[in-house]
Scaffold this motif. Sequence first.
Motif, PDB file in Angstrom:
ATOM      1  N   UNK A   6      11.760  -0.982 -16.635  1.00  0.00           N
ATOM      2  CA  UNK A   6      10.612  -1.027 -16.476  1.00  0.00           C
ATOM      3  C   UNK A   6       9.118  -0.344 -18.278  1.00  0.00           C
ATOM      4  N   UNK A   7       8.423  -0.666 -17.716  1.00  0.00           N
ATOM      5  CA  UNK A   7       7.859   0.259 -18.924  1.00  0.00           C
ATOM      6  C   UNK A   7       6.205   1.061 -18.246  1.00  0.00           C
ATOM      7  N   UNK A   8       6.208   0.681 -17.101  1.00  0.00           N
ATOM      8  CA  UNK A   8       5.771   1.739 -16.392  1.00  0.00           C
ATOM      9  C   UNK A   8       6.450   2.247 -14.770  1.00  0.00           C
ATOM     10  N   UNK A   9       6.142   3.806 -14.334  1.00  0.00           N
ATOM     11  CA  UNK A   9       6.590   4.926 -13.945  1.00  0.00           C
ATOM     12  C   UNK A   9       5.812   3.907 -12.395  1.00  0.00           C
ATOM     13  N   UNK A  10       6.272   3.573 -11.216  1.00  0.00           N
ATOM     14  CA  UNK A  10       5.714   2.859 -10.332  1.00  0.00           C
ATOM     15  C   UNK A  10       5.573   4.503  -8.852  1.00  0.00           C
ATOM     16  N   UNK A  11       4.468   4.050  -7.502  1.00  0.00           N
ATOM     17  CA  UNK A  11       4.433   4.879  -6.382  1.00  0.00           C
ATOM     18  C   UNK A  11       3.665   4.106  -5.519  1.00  0.00           C
ATOM     19  N   UNK A  12       4.035   4.451  -4.298  1.00  0.00           N
ATOM     20  CA  UNK A  12       3.208   4.770  -3.119  1.00  0.00           C
ATOM     21  C   UNK A  12       1.705   4.140  -3.113  1.00  0.00           C
ATOM     22  N   UNK A  13       0.801   3.338  -3.050  1.00  0.00           N
ATOM     23  CA  UNK A  13      -0.139   3.520  -3.179  1.00  0.00           C
ATOM     24  C   UNK A  13      -1.189   5.037  -2.397  1.00  0.00           C
ATOM     25  N   UNK A  14      -0.261   5.223  -1.114  1.00  0.00           N
ATOM     26  CA  UNK A  14      -0.785   6.920  -0.887  1.00  0.00           C
ATOM     27  C   UNK A  14      -0.330   7.182  -1.737  1.00  0.00           C
ATOM     28  N   UNK A  15       0.982   7.659  -2.023  1.00  0.00           N
ATOM     29  CA  UNK A  15       0.522   8.560  -2.806  1.00  0.00           C
ATOM     30  C   UNK A  15       0.493   8.753  -4.309  1.00  0.00           C
ATOM     31  N   UNK A  16      -0.275   7.427  -4.685  1.00  0.00           N
ATOM     32  CA  UNK A  16      -1.459   7.664  -5.838  1.00  0.00           C
ATOM     33  C   UNK A  16      -2.809   7.702  -5.669  1.00  0.00           C
ATOM     34  N   UNK A  17      -3.105   7.619  -3.957  1.00  0.00           N
ATOM     35  CA  UNK A  17      -4.594   7.731  -4.038  1.00  0.00           C
ATOM     36  C   UNK A  17      -5.006   6.367  -3.972  1.00  0.00           C
ATOM     37  N   UNK A  18      -5.161   5.723  -3.544  1.00  0.00           N
ATOM     38  CA  UNK A  18      -5.748   3.739  -3.647  1.00  0.00           C
ATOM     39  C   UNK A  18      -5.176   3.731  -1.954  1.00  0.00           C
ATOM     40  N   UNK A  19      -6.004   2.568  -1.561  1.00  0.00           N
ATOM     41  CA  UNK A  19      -5.811   2.464  -0.060  1.00  0.00           C
ATOM     42  C   UNK A  19      -5.327   1.066  -0.597  1.00  0.00           C
ATOM     43  N   UNK A  20      -3.966   0.630   0.098  1.00  0.00           N
ATOM     44  CA  UNK A  20      -2.778  -0.449   0.089  1.00  0.00           C
ATOM     45  C   UNK A  20      -3.772  -1.482   1.129  1.00  0.00           C
ATOM     46  N   UNK A  21      -4.778  -1.107   2.174  1.00  0.00           N
ATOM     47  CA  UNK A  21      -5.428  -2.584   2.808  1.00  0.00           C
ATOM     48  C   UNK A  21      -6.891  -2.526   2.484  1.00  0.00           C
ATOM     49  N   UNK A  22      -6.924  -2.236   1.353  1.00  0.00           N
ATOM     50  CA  UNK A  22      -7.800  -2.399  -0.029  1.00  0.00           C
ATOM     51  C   UNK A  22      -7.581  -3.942  -0.902  1.00  0.00           C
ATOM     52  N   UNK A  23      -6.352  -3.368  -1.179  1.00  0.00           N
ATOM     53  CA  UNK A  23      -5.475  -4.463  -1.922  1.00  0.00           C
ATOM     54  C   UNK A  23      -5.039  -5.830  -0.962  1.00  0.00           C
ATOM     55  N   UNK A  24      -4.348  -5.221   0.125  1.00  0.00           N
ATOM     56  CA  UNK A  24      -4.749  -6.723   0.845  1.00  0.00           C
ATOM     57  C   UNK A  24      -5.711  -7.368   1.034  1.00  0.00           C
ATOM     58  N   UNK A  25      -6.922  -6.756   1.316  1.00  0.00           N
ATOM     59  CA  UNK A  25      -7.961  -7.370   1.550  1.00  0.00           C
ATOM     60  C   UNK A  25      -8.038  -7.902   0.353  1.00  0.00           C
ATOM     61  N   UNK A  26      -8.433  -7.044  -0.997  1.00  0.00           N
ATOM     62  CA  UNK A  26      -8.292  -8.388  -2.412  1.00  0.00           C
ATOM     63  C   UNK A  26      -7.721  -9.920  -2.192  1.00  0.00           C
ATOM     64  N   UNK A  27      -6.267 -10.105  -1.846  1.00  0.00           N
ATOM     65  CA  UNK A  27      -5.219 -10.929  -2.036  1.00  0.00           C
ATOM     66  C   UNK A  27      -5.469 -11.712  -0.968  1.00  0.00           C
ATOM     67  N   UNK A  28      -6.195 -11.512   0.345  1.00  0.00           N
ATOM     68  CA  UNK A  28      -6.734 -11.899   1.220  1.00  0.00           C
ATOM     69  C   UNK A  28      -7.961 -12.780   0.455  1.00  0.00           C
TER      70      UNK A  28
END
Length: 475
Positions: A6-28
């Motif tokens: 890995x080049x970058x660390x991982x984090x869950x969206x909620x932990x990082x302060x970004x809505x996972x629903x917004x990411x899902x909406x972008x995919x849609x």
Amino acid sequence: MSSRRPLLPRSAPATSGISSRSIALMLERLEERSVECHSIMVVHRGHVVAEGWWAPYSAGRPHLLYSLTKSFTSIAVGLAIADGLLALDDRVVDVLPDHVPPDVSEQGSRITVHHLLSMTAGHPTDSLGEAWEMEPGDLVKGFLRLPFAATEGTRHVYDNATTFILARMVERVTGRGLPEFLDERLFEPMGIDHAEWDRVASGAAFGFHGLHLTTEAVAAFGELLLRGGAWGDRQLVPREWVELATGRHIDCLPFEDGSFEADFSCGYGYQFWMSRHGYHGHGAFGQQCVVVPSHDLVVAVTAQGDSQRVLDAMWECLLPGVGRQGGVQDDEVLAERLRRLALPLVPGSADPGRSADARLDASAEESALPDGTTVTVDPADGGWRVRFESLFDLEVCHGAWRESSPLGRPVVAAGAWQGDKFVADLHVITTPHRVRLVIDAGAGTATALWSTLPLTGPDLELHMRSPLMTRPDVA
């Protein structure tokens, strides 16, 4: 394929302060607008919060970046300048005197590193093709011989040849090939061990095109820029250069076809495009490294699609979710969706034991193989072996993907019988492109058509070789 350190660390969206629903909406939104994505990685506050690959594309596989390569060449120029080997006001005729035509114009003799970086040399259109035709053995000389339509520094015209010349200037002053120079100064210190480069017939890297990197390497490059050139405790690129390269230097003119694309109309830096939010490095068919400093956000995308649609989906769907913390359940739903991403397999039956042979019709512009090529399909290992006369053989699977590399670069393929026709998708998997093979067993005819024509030409055999080597004829 590369190792998966890995080049970058991982984090869950909620932990990082970004809505996972917004990411899902972008995919849609991307799906609704028929953008064929191959990968996506979202980095917020320095952590990867979402990542996905549409099978058969995968995390460890380098992907052709097309003109996103230009942004890496810009960094190489900045490093040469930091070393005191090059300057923004250095002239092409002084750095590459052996490439200067005897009849060079006064304006040609004034072209500097700054003009090349900002694509303001003054040619009326992209000079690449015409310069190559004028001087088949010396693109730099052809570039300098072409007539100019505007005073240098006054008008931006997207021009691939400018970056080719920058690459040659870096190589001249450093004494290193562009790939070797960037390996030593950028990729190796970052932990990127899988940079691949397509090359012109002389063996030199294009500079304006041809770099292959994994999606995470592209995202890490964006994060390096966001941090002002710092990686860990090392300042790999001077902050001053990052700010200069990613800042606006010139207005952008509308595209030649008169179309308006909002994120390609905000101005141009030094081999970077200004965006409605932040800036981006861009490659044909949707290869993107998007950096939004105001939101501490980086998005890397590989695709076979329309770049503006990708950027629209980011601004309309993803950006409103930055700073909106979601829940753990939403994160789990997104993670499962990302795990299931896949391009559709060819529908139809396996029809085991069935064979066919045909002759290829190459009358269509998108044809990937020569006219009259004999194509033979025979059952093999639960799938098929497809033989293209004396050119090469490929392995094809039913209901899954199968990989073969007869000429060096891998092709990943799946197929099926649809009545009297054998249909297969042949993904040249380190590029955005694929070939749809259709064999009509009854008629004895076949077609092999590109989904999108590669900018380096339609010859499939050429694109299966590693490295791809051709003249600098990218459109």
